[in-house]
Design a protein around this motif. Structure first.
Motif, PDB file in Angstrom:
ATOM      1  N   VAL B  51      -7.800 -12.955   5.079  1.00 20.39           N
ATOM      2  CA  VAL B  51      -6.645 -12.102   5.726  1.00 20.39           C
ATOM      3  C   VAL B  51      -7.218 -10.645   5.624  1.00 20.39           C
ATOM      4  O   VAL B  51      -7.929 -10.347   4.728  1.00 20.39           O
ATOM      5  CB  VAL B  51      -5.443 -12.014   4.732  1.00 20.39           C
ATOM      6  CG1 VAL B  51      -4.587 -11.061   4.902  1.00 20.39           C
ATOM      7  CG2 VAL B  51      -4.846 -13.352   4.572  1.00 20.39           C
ATOM      8  N   SER B 187       3.697  -4.574  -6.515  1.00 22.44           N
ATOM      9  CA  SER B 187       3.622  -5.785  -5.604  1.00 22.44           C
ATOM     10  C   SER B 187       2.751  -5.601  -4.318  1.00 22.44           C
ATOM     11  O   SER B 187       2.445  -6.739  -3.799  1.00 22.44           O
ATOM     12  CB  SER B 187       5.063  -6.443  -5.166  1.00 22.44           C
ATOM     13  OG  SER B 187       5.981  -5.739  -4.804  1.00 22.44           O
ATOM     14  N   PHE B 188       2.548  -4.391  -3.824  1.00 20.20           N
ATOM     15  CA  PHE B 188       1.609  -4.337  -2.796  1.00 20.20           C
ATOM     16  C   PHE B 188       0.088  -4.700  -3.124  1.00 20.20           C
ATOM     17  O   PHE B 188      -0.541  -5.025  -2.314  1.00 20.20           O
ATOM     18  CB  PHE B 188       1.663  -2.836  -2.360  1.00 20.20           C
ATOM     19  CG  PHE B 188       2.476  -2.373  -1.531  1.00 20.20           C
ATOM     20  CD1 PHE B 188       2.721  -2.402  -0.076  1.00 20.20           C
ATOM     21  CD2 PHE B 188       3.803  -1.537  -2.166  1.00 20.20           C
ATOM     22  CE1 PHE B 188       3.848  -2.282   0.588  1.00 20.20           C
ATOM     23  CE2 PHE B 188       4.605  -1.049  -1.229  1.00 20.20           C
ATOM     24  CZ  PHE B 188       4.730  -1.573   0.066  1.00 20.20           C
ATOM     25  N   TYR B 191      -2.471  -8.002  -2.430  1.00 21.15           N
ATOM     26  CA  TYR B 191      -3.295  -8.355  -1.049  1.00 21.15           C
ATOM     27  C   TYR B 191      -4.089  -6.928  -0.842  1.00 21.15           C
ATOM     28  O   TYR B 191      -3.580  -5.701  -1.114  1.00 21.15           O
ATOM     29  CB  TYR B 191      -2.503  -8.459   0.264  1.00 21.15           C
ATOM     30  CG  TYR B 191      -2.068  -9.956   0.415  1.00 21.15           C
ATOM     31  CD1 TYR B 191      -2.920 -10.930   0.832  1.00 21.15           C
ATOM     32  CD2 TYR B 191      -1.047 -10.274  -0.410  1.00 21.15           C
ATOM     33  CE1 TYR B 191      -2.279 -12.194   1.047  1.00 21.15           C
ATOM     34  CE2 TYR B 191      -0.425 -11.482  -0.374  1.00 21.15           C
ATOM     35  CZ  TYR B 191      -1.202 -12.574   0.302  1.00 21.15           C
ATOM     36  OH  TYR B 191      -0.622 -13.859   0.106  1.00 21.15           O
ATOM     37  N   ILE B 195      -4.289  -3.886   4.913  1.00 19.15           N
ATOM     38  CA  ILE B 195      -3.217  -4.616   5.749  1.00 19.15           C
ATOM     39  C   ILE B 195      -1.659  -3.891   5.849  1.00 19.15           C
ATOM     40  O   ILE B 195      -1.099  -4.170   6.579  1.00 19.15           O
ATOM     41  CB  ILE B 195      -2.728  -6.198   5.309  1.00 19.15           C
ATOM     42  CG1 ILE B 195      -1.922  -6.278   4.007  1.00 19.15           C
ATOM     43  CG2 ILE B 195      -3.916  -6.992   5.148  1.00 19.15           C
ATOM     44  CD1 ILE B 195      -1.332  -7.527   3.659  1.00 19.15           C
ATOM     45  N   TYR B 196      -1.477  -2.800   5.256  1.00 22.40           N
ATOM     46  CA  TYR B 196      -0.310  -1.812   5.266  1.00 22.40           C
ATOM     47  C   TYR B 196      -0.605  -0.715   6.048  1.00 22.40           C
ATOM     48  O   TYR B 196      -1.834  -0.230   6.239  1.00 22.40           O
ATOM     49  CB  TYR B 196       0.277  -1.818   3.917  1.00 22.40           C
ATOM     50  CG  TYR B 196       0.102  -2.916   3.017  1.00 22.40           C
ATOM     51  CD1 TYR B 196       1.237  -3.746   3.328  1.00 22.40           C
ATOM     52  CD2 TYR B 196      -0.588  -2.955   1.826  1.00 22.40           C
ATOM     53  CE1 TYR B 196       1.258  -4.920   2.419  1.00 22.40           C
ATOM     54  CE2 TYR B 196      -0.521  -4.021   0.783  1.00 22.40           C
ATOM     55  CZ  TYR B 196       0.520  -5.036   1.226  1.00 22.40           C
ATOM     56  OH  TYR B 196       0.747  -6.091   0.208  1.00 22.40           O
TER      57      TYR B 196
END
Lengths: 259, 264
Positions: B51, B187-188, B191, B195-196
């Motif tokens: 990812v 909870s970010f 990953y 990706i944000y």
């Protein structure tokens, strides 16, 4: 009588405006995180047969479903066992189980109607997600309700184990852990390896989340909706009997201890 | 003085081990609860591949840092601060204030939790396995640096608990704050932050420095420099941890000063 209970819980929730606001922001973040993850996965390009809209729809509907599943029944049962209140529940005319079920349903419906639907509507507009035909929606709702019943029975039955485990937090952790793994609420079962997927088909959890959501999305599974509803009904029945048996067991053990 | 605090902590810890059967069940529940996150990650990444360029074991390393630091912070702070609103409402806090000891240390020591030991095992094993699979062997210098990072990350997590629950001194309730500004925002971290949206990264770096729990420090060990304003960010975790914890401590003192007993 149960209707009054639903209404009361509904009203109670209005009191906590700030909490509601924070919760809404939190739920948005949850969906945003999910969408970013799907986007990143699709960008990598190894998934070809599933498109972005489907994944987003899945996550939004799954968020609604999990909003309806929230339950404190494990902790409440633990409290009742600790304080000895449970002794009174044995002789009450109103069933403890249904009291919790409808109380929680009222509370959860409030959240889903006031923030969930709003979130869902906005996401459906932003990402132009497809909405299924009314007939499909109806089947989805029936299947969802059966799923809620299944999950509540599981929560309640595992919650009763508190009688032996003494602490409600942990009975809930077990339910939550199993649900997260086998229901497809977090990751659709399409991504599961085949052997794990067959295991999920045997367990009741996927009938709470994955199957109803697949009906909504009109995926392959949806063509067998009659079969899904039938299996859901059988699970409700099986869990109902299991819960009765455990309840009986507890009732007799309590008498032995003299309350 | 330390002997006294140590005795408090020991008693609190041992009472939880007293009922063997119950403790064992708890361990199973916790093992299941926490490993399910790891398992889902493995399932998904096995199917979809990397990812944002991060492979399975790199992302597992991120997650393990988060879980491990959360658990260390949880062992000492979750018991006391998770219950803080209740302690205030029930008046139990008054009892603590009358004791001739530092209230914070007293709160930590008497509410220490034995429930996170299974997480240490899971997260520790995950770090070991990930490093092994990535073919990384740590030098002594790197090992010391990793321990410092975990310590710093735990302080950030602890500061997160404290800052979001201390407002209970003024409002008596703080669970909404805690959920949003601690639970939801951390909870970010599961990953890589790349990706944000850039705004999220900015928020989690400069305003609420949760990014220093795993995203920045982990990159040092896997030789990456992504979404990093300057290479120095990879080394900042212990310092960020110490400073936010200091701020949290001052905030706690301020709350304590403003505290008026509920009289119950």
């Amino acid at each position: 009588m149960y209707w009054v209970l639903i209404k009361c819980c509904f009203r109670q929730q209005f009191q906590y405006k700030w909490n509601l606001l924070f919760q809404m922001a939190g739920d948005w973040l949850g969906i945003y995180i999910k969408i970013c993850i799907w986007q990143a996965i699709l960008n990598a390009g190894s998934i070809k047969n599933i498109n972005f809209e489907t994944l987003v729809s899945y996550s939004v509907v799954a968020a609604m479903v999990s909003g309806l599943l929230y339950s404190r029944v494990a902790e409440e049962l633990a409290d009742r066992f600790r304080t000895g209140m449970i002794a009174i529940d044995f002789i009450r005319p109103i069933s403890l189980k249904w009291y919790y079920f409808f109380g929680q349903l009222g509370e959860n419906l409030f959240h889903v109607l006031f923030e969930g639907i709003f979130i869902a509507a906005v996401s459906f507009i932003i990402w132009k997600l497809p909405i299924p035909l009314p007939g499909t929606v109806l089947i989805f709702l029936v299947s969802l309700f059966l799923g809620l019943l299944i999950m509540f029975f599981i929560q309640y039955t595992i919650g009763l184990l508190v009688f032996w485990m003494k602490d409600g937090t942990y009975t809930r952790m077990i339910t939550d852990g199993l649900f997260l793994l086998f229901s497809g609420i977090d990751i659709p079962l399409w991504f599961y390896p085949d052997w794990l997927r067959s295991l999920c088909d045997v367990l009741p959890f996927s009938y709470v989340a994955f199957k109803p959501i697949s009906i909504w999305l009109g995926m392959q599974e949806a063509k067998q909706w009659q079969k899904i509803l039938l299996i859901q009904l059988s699970w409700v029945l099986i869990l109902f009997v299991a819960e009765r048996l455990i309840w009986k067991q507890i009732q007799s053990s309590v008498e032995i201890q003299g309350g | 003085m330390f002997g006294l605090y140590g005795a408090f902590a020991k008693v609190a810890f041992l009472t939880q081990l007293e009922y063997r059967g119950q403790y064992f069940m708890r361990m199973i529940a916790k093992l299941l609860g926490w490993s399910s996150g790891f398992i889902l990650l493995v399932i998904l990444l096995n199917k979809v591949g990397p990812v944002a360029g991060w492979g399975l074991y790199e992302i597992l390393l991120l997650y393990a840092f988060d879980v491990l630091s959360y658990s260390i912070a949880g062992t000492f702070f979750m018991g006391g601060f998770g219950k803080l609103p209740r302690l205030i409402r029930s008046g139990e806090l008054d009892g603590i204030l009358t004791k001739p000891v530092n209230p914070l240390i007293y709160l930590i020591c008497t509410k220490i939790s034995a429930g996170y030991t299974s997480n240490y095992v899971i997260a520790g094993a995950m770090i070991g396995i990930s490093l092994h699979k990535l073919g990384i062997s740590l030098s002594l210098y790197q090992m010391i640096w990793m321990i410092l990072d975990i310590a710093g990350a735990s302080l950030i997590q602890a500061a997160g608990f404290m800052i979001t629950t201390v407002p209970a001194f003024w409002f008596l309730k703080s669970d909404g704050l805690y959920r949003l500004f601690y639970k939801n925002l951390t909870s970010f971290l599961q990953y890589p932050l790349t990706i944000y949206h850039g705004g999220i990264r900015f928020l989690l770096t400069f305003l609420l420095p949760y990014g220093f729990i795993n995203f920045y420090p982990v990159q040092l060990f896997i030789n990456r420099q992504e979404g990093v304003p300057s290479p120095i960010f990879l080394f900042l975790t212990p310092f960020v941890g110490a400073s936010v914890f200091f701020i949290a401590y001052r905030f706690w003192e301020k709350g304590l000063n403003a505290y008026q007993s509920t009289g119950s």
